[in-house]
Design an enzyme around this catalytic site. Structure first.
Site, PDB file in Angstrom:
ATOM      1  N   LYS A  12       0.847  -1.206   0.000  1.00 59.91           N
ATOM      2  CA  LYS A  12       0.000   0.000   0.000  1.00 59.91           C
ATOM      3  C   LYS A  12       0.872   1.242   0.000  1.00 59.91           C
ATOM      4  O   LYS A  12       2.057   1.192   0.364  1.00 59.91           O
ATOM      5  CB  LYS A  12      -0.928   0.025   1.209  1.00 59.91           C
ATOM      6  CG  LYS A  12      -0.258   0.159   2.590  1.00 59.91           C
ATOM      7  CD  LYS A  12      -0.042   1.584   3.070  1.00 59.91           C
ATOM      8  CE  LYS A  12       0.604   1.634   4.454  1.00 59.91           C
ATOM      9  NZ  LYS A  12       1.274   2.860   4.818  1.00 59.91           N
ATOM     10  N   ASP A 138      -2.376  -1.751  10.221  1.00 64.92           N
ATOM     11  CA  ASP A 138      -2.505  -1.672   8.756  1.00 64.92           C
ATOM     12  C   ASP A 138      -3.045  -2.958   8.134  1.00 64.92           C
ATOM     13  O   ASP A 138      -3.284  -3.012   6.922  1.00 64.92           O
ATOM     14  CB  ASP A 138      -1.117  -1.424   8.124  1.00 64.92           C
ATOM     15  CG  ASP A 138      -0.705   0.033   8.214  1.00 64.92           C
ATOM     16  OD1 ASP A 138      -1.588   0.900   8.399  1.00 64.92           O
ATOM     17  OD2 ASP A 138       0.503   0.304   8.074  1.00 64.92           O
TER      18      ASP A 138
HETATM   19  O1  C5P Z   1      -0.431  -1.488  15.089  1.00 71.70           O
HETATM   20  P1  C5P Z   1       1.016  -1.686  14.839  1.00 71.70           P
HETATM   21  O2  C5P Z   1       1.601  -2.823  15.634  1.00 71.70           O
HETATM   22  O3  C5P Z   1       1.349  -1.800  13.382  1.00 71.70           O
HETATM   23  O4  C5P Z   1       1.756  -0.367  15.334  1.00 71.70           O
HETATM   24  C1  C5P Z   1       3.165  -0.281  15.512  1.00 71.70           C
HETATM   25  C2  C5P Z   1       3.503   0.922  16.388  1.00 71.70           C
HETATM   26  O5  C5P Z   1       3.177   2.144  15.677  1.00 71.70           O
HETATM   27  C3  C5P Z   1       2.701   1.031  17.663  1.00 71.70           C
HETATM   28  O6  C5P Z   1       3.318   0.335  18.704  1.00 71.70           O
HETATM   29  C4  C5P Z   1       2.703   2.531  17.930  1.00 71.70           C
HETATM   30  O7  C5P Z   1       3.919   2.943  18.469  1.00 71.70           O
HETATM   31  C5  C5P Z   1       2.629   3.106  16.544  1.00 71.70           C
HETATM   32  N1  C5P Z   1       1.244   3.414  16.085  1.00 71.70           N
HETATM   33  C6  C5P Z   1       0.552   4.461  16.672  1.00 71.70           C
HETATM   34  N2  C5P Z   1      -0.717   4.763  16.219  1.00 71.70           N
HETATM   35  C7  C5P Z   1      -1.272   4.059  15.205  1.00 71.70           C
HETATM   36  C8  C5P Z   1      -0.575   2.986  14.600  1.00 71.70           C
HETATM   37  C9  C5P Z   1       0.700   2.698  15.071  1.00 71.70           C
HETATM   38  O8  C5P Z   1       1.051   5.133  17.589  1.00 71.70           O
HETATM   39  N3  C5P Z   1      -2.490   4.401  14.766  1.00 71.70           N
END
Ligand code: C5P
Length: 286
Positions: A12, A138
């Site tokens: 993406k 994502d």
């Molecule tokens: O959800 P995911 O594990 O992909 O997110 C990785 C990191 O990115 C999270 O631990 C956080 O630090 C940050 N994040 C965030 N807000 C989001 C998505 C991700 O702060 N909406």
């Protein structure tokens, strides 16, 4: 239980990326227009009778097994459907890692989609999207694909009109920036150059590609460390010089893309000394 399936896991990019606020759970509320492009990993999924989860990958420097998001996705799916089956996943990696292109999330979504098909569990879209959201912010978009508005952590999706036919140059510079560090750099700081998401949605409805080119924006760019920001700006300037309608970084980087009127126009750029892909938008896959 046996069976084998090969899934495409598409990358993406973010046409717009806005961060609204930090939430009590530590995540951030987002507002992003996301687009699937035709650069994909191949994800082979083989069912096994024994209940292990194996994940292997074509690159030695990337995590295997349950350290890989695809392994976590398999674990979440099998525990949700409460089946004692096992699975062996092999990922042929084409999407660059640490690029902001959701490569790991795309592989995880492909495992969830593939297991649902192979096991005949026929979960509803809602159940599949909820499982994806557990695995990563994502992953739901990667399951759904196409052109969508993503809000909440990124998991609340609204389908949008498809991006008109165009060409996209994706350039992956050598550096990578930590996602939590970039979110942290935005916290407590006034964001100056937000994307105008509402205006972008109007441009999308009108199919106005030059307008969308001019409206591409990512709030993470101004908070990159100085030397990385300079590299991103140099790539953007290069793409604009060679006819891009607009250019931006995707996600938390470090890939930068330029939007062109066609793939032919995109391929006319003077090559840059970085890994480069020429891609097109693709539509919704579930
Ligand atoms: O959800 P995911 O594990 O992909 O997110 C990785 C990191 O990115 C999270 O631990 C956080 O630090 C940050 N994040 C965030 N807000 C989001 C998505 C991700 O702060 N909406």
């Amino acid at each position: 239980m046996t069976g084998h399936l090969s899934e495409r896991a598409y990358a993406k990019l973010n046409l717009t990326l806005d961060v609204l606020c930090k939430r009590p759970d530590g995540y951030h509320d987002m507002k992003m227009i996301m687009q699937t492009v035709d650069l994909f990993d191949k994800v082979d999924i083989i069912l096994k009778d024994t209940p292990e989860i194996e994940v292997d990958i074509s690159r030695d420097d990337l995590p295997k097994g349950l350290h890989n998001l695809a392994g976590k996705a398999a674990e979440s799916f099998l525990s949700y459907v409460n089946l004692s089956a096992g699975v062996s996943v092999y990922i042929t990696k084409n999407i660059p890692d640490k690029a902001g292109m959701a490569g790991g999330s795309a592989d995880a979504a492909a495992v969830i989609r593939g297991l649902d098909r192979l096991l005949g569990t026929r979960l509803s879209d809602k159940e599949l999207l909820e499982l994806c959201a557990e695995v990563g912010s994502d992953v739901p978009f990667c399951l759904r694909g196409g052109t969508a508005l993503a809000t909440g952590r990124g998991e609340i999706l609204t389908d949008l009109p498809a991006l008109p036919a165009c060409g996209i140059v994706l350039v992956k510079p050598d550096f990578s920036v930590s996602t939590p560090a970039l979110f942290g750099a935005l916290d407590g700081r006034e964001i100056e150059k937000r994307p105008d998401t509402a205006a972008f949605l109007d441009l999308l409805k009108a199919g106005d590609l030059p307008g969308m080119g001019a409206a591409l924006r990512n709030v993470f760019e101004p908070v990159l460390p100085p030397s990385e920001r300079e590299t991103v700006n140099e790539i953007k300037a290069h793409l604009l010089r060679y006819g891009a309608l607009g250019s931006a970084m995707t996600g938390t980087g470090s890939a930068v893309f330029g939007l062109f009127s066609s793939l032919e126009a995109a391929k006319r750029i003077k090559p840059l000394p970085y890994t480069t892909f020429f891609v097109s938008p693709v539509g919704k896959n579930v």
